[in-house]
Write an enzyme that holds these catalytic residues in place. Structure first.
Site, short mmCIF file in Angstrom:
data_model
loop_
_atom_site.label_atom_id
_atom_site.label_comp_id
_atom_site.label_asym_id
_atom_site.label_seq_id
_atom_site.Cartn_x
_atom_site.Cartn_y
_atom_site.Cartn_z
N TYR A 58 0.84 -1.20 0.00
CA TYR A 58 0.00 0.00 0.00
C TYR A 58 0.88 1.25 0.00
O TYR A 58 1.67 1.47 0.92
CB TYR A 58 -0.92 0.04 1.22
CG TYR A 58 -1.88 -1.11 1.36
CD1 TYR A 58 -2.24 -1.90 0.27
CD2 TYR A 58 -2.44 -1.41 2.59
CE1 TYR A 58 -3.12 -2.96 0.42
CE2 TYR A 58 -3.33 -2.47 2.75
CZ TYR A 58 -3.66 -3.24 1.66
OH TYR A 58 -4.53 -4.29 1.81
N HIS A 129 -0.13 -12.05 1.74
CA HIS A 129 -1.13 -11.22 1.07
C HIS A 129 -1.77 -11.93 -0.12
O HIS A 129 -2.99 -11.91 -0.30
CB HIS A 129 -0.47 -9.91 0.62
CG HIS A 129 -1.41 -8.79 0.40
ND1 HIS A 129 -0.99 -7.48 0.25
CD2 HIS A 129 -2.76 -8.73 0.30
CE1 HIS A 129 -2.03 -6.69 0.08
NE2 HIS A 129 -3.11 -7.43 0.10
N SER A 208 -12.74 -5.21 2.27
CA SER A 208 -13.79 -4.62 1.42
C SER A 208 -15.18 -5.08 1.86
O SER A 208 -16.00 -5.49 1.04
CB SER A 208 -13.56 -4.97 -0.05
OG SER A 208 -12.37 -4.41 -0.53
N PRO A 209 -15.50 -4.99 3.16
CA PRO A 209 -16.81 -5.44 3.63
C PRO A 209 -17.95 -4.54 3.13
O PRO A 209 -19.11 -4.94 3.22
CB PRO A 209 -16.68 -5.36 5.15
CG PRO A 209 -15.68 -4.27 5.37
CD PRO A 209 -14.68 -4.43 4.26
N GLY A 211 -17.92 -3.41 -0.08
CA GLY A 211 -17.86 -3.44 -1.53
C GLY A 211 -17.09 -2.28 -2.13
O GLY A 211 -17.49 -1.71 -3.14
N ARG A 212 -15.96 -1.94 -1.48
CA ARG A 212 -15.14 -0.81 -1.92
C ARG A 212 -15.97 0.48 -2.01
O ARG A 212 -15.78 1.30 -2.90
CB ARG A 212 -14.45 -1.12 -3.24
CG ARG A 212 -13.48 -2.30 -3.16
CD ARG A 212 -12.79 -2.57 -4.50
NE ARG A 212 -11.75 -3.57 -4.33
CZ ARG A 212 -11.92 -4.89 -4.45
NH1 ARG A 212 -13.13 -5.35 -4.72
NH2 ARG A 212 -10.93 -5.73 -4.28
N GLY A 213 -16.89 0.61 -1.08
CA GLY A 213 -17.71 1.81 -0.99
C GLY A 213 -19.04 1.72 -1.70
O GLY A 213 -19.95 2.52 -1.44
N PHE A 214 -19.20 0.74 -2.59
CA PHE A 214 -20.42 0.68 -3.38
C PHE A 214 -21.65 0.43 -2.51
O PHE A 214 -22.71 1.03 -2.73
CB PHE A 214 -20.31 -0.44 -4.44
CG PHE A 214 -21.28 -0.31 -5.57
CD1 PHE A 214 -20.88 0.27 -6.77
CD2 PHE A 214 -22.59 -0.76 -5.46
CE1 PHE A 214 -21.78 0.39 -7.83
CE2 PHE A 214 -23.48 -0.64 -6.51
CZ PHE A 214 -23.08 -0.05 -7.70
N GLY A 217 -24.07 3.22 -0.54
CA GLY A 217 -25.09 4.06 -1.15
C GLY A 217 -24.63 5.47 -1.44
O GLY A 217 -25.45 6.32 -1.80
#
Length: 340
Positions: A58, A129, A208-209, A211-214, A217
């Site tokens: 990262y 990783h 990503s719990p 969904g990477r922000g998706f 909402g």
């Protein structure tokens, strides 16, 4: 503010029931401001989040250095997890292409480099990783186990491994946690990896719990991701972005019933799903904002009822696009698991 309880993962590792994923504090989702990032890390620890997750890849090491600034002041309050196994290009490649490395020599050198960047003597939880399929997992984990014997690492973890790889690794050394993508729209790990972890007494740390922000909402149209790497992901691209909004609308409906946010519903579902499947689950949502940390913590107060859980559990069937963000078919465990 909700008190964050602790959870026992595997191998006796106790962490907060909700962790913090630091990846977004690097320039992954567009430019990041270091002072704000560090303030957010401190805010998370102030409010009971002890598990802080980073990786050597990262920000090409800068993310570990940033977390190291937190550790310099609050080492005793933090369980630091970092990861190795993804190498950026090579000394003569001239590219930033990501490759995997799992040979014993690389394990040792990667650990020493992470310890230096973090400014600490011991890594609490050290993950592989990504699996280097050219190297037996037993060799990689054997080298990681040597780090434990040397006192450089306390606990071992694996990311994006299959059930068989997990069992083979566990036969070499106890594994505290498996990290993989797992959420309302990414549930392939439930077929084999999650049952294997439950069988072995290994905890699960979903990345990503949200969904990477998706799933929050907050991404109403594709312009919201035009400045970062998500714009090229299968679920964020073209027609898939619009069609996947149906998943978000369903979560928003249940959130309204619970007087909660979609974020809190998505995190609460993971907690309950872990309880149902018989293993500890500690999601590591990431954010640059202190207010979002508070929102995430309040998910611990939310428990959907049986009908709501049933509706949420159907959502993954309607998702359009692969979860993988890489051309290599071995990049995530799902494709290797499908070949078993």
């Amino acid at each position: 503010m909700t008190h964050v309880p602790t959870t026992l993962l595997g191998d006796g590792l106790v962490v907060s029931a909700l962790g913090y994923g630091a990846m977004g504090l690097s320039d992954v989702y567009g430019p990041a401001e270091e002072r704000e990032s560090l303030a957010t890390l401190h805010h998370a620890v102030d409010h009971g989040v002890t598990l802080i997750d980073t990786a050597d890849v990262y920000g090409a090491g800068e993310n570990e250095r940033l977390v190291g600034r937190l550790l310099a002041e609050r080492r005793d309050e933090v369980t630091v997890a970092t990861k190795f196994g993804i190498a950026l290009g090579g000394s003569d490649s001239g590219t930033d292409a990501m490759t995997t490395r799992g040979d014993a020599g690389y394990v040792r050198s990667a650990a020493d480099a992470s310890l230096k960047r973090l400014g600490i003597d011991t890594i609490d939880l050290y993950y592989l990783h990504r699996r280097d399929v050219s190297v037996p997992v037993e060799e990689t984990v054997g080298a990681m186990a040597e780090l434990v014997r040397q006192g450089k690492v306390r606990h071992l973890g694996l990311s994006e491994v299959t059930a068989d790889e997990l069992r083979r690794a566990y036969a070499v050394h106890p594994i505290a946690a498996v990290q993989s993508e797992w959420s309302l729209w990414s549930r392939d790990v439930e077929r084999a990896v999650v049952p294997a972890a439950a069988e072995l007494g290994v905890g699960f740390v979903p990345y990503s719990p949200l969904g990477r922000g998706f799933l929050t909402g907050t991404l109403a149209d594709r312009s919201a991701v035009s400045g970062d790497w998500r714009s090229g992901l299968p679920r964020f691209s073209g027609d898939a972005f619009d069609r996947n909004q149906a998943v978000v609308r369903a979560i928003q409906g249940i959130a309204a019933e619970l007087d909660a946010t979609p974020t809190q519903v998505a995190l609460a579902w993971l907690r309950v799903q872990g309880e149902r499947l018989g293993l500890p689950v500690v999601p590591i949502p990431g954010t640059r904002r202190a207010a979002r940390v508070d929102e995430n913590i309040r998910s611990l107060e939310i428990t959907p009822d049986a009908e709501q859980l049933g509706l949420l559990s159907e959502l993954a069937e309607g998702v359009v696009g692969s979860r993988s963000d890489h051309d290599d078919p071995d990049w995530v465990s799902e494709t290797r698991e499908d070949r078993v």
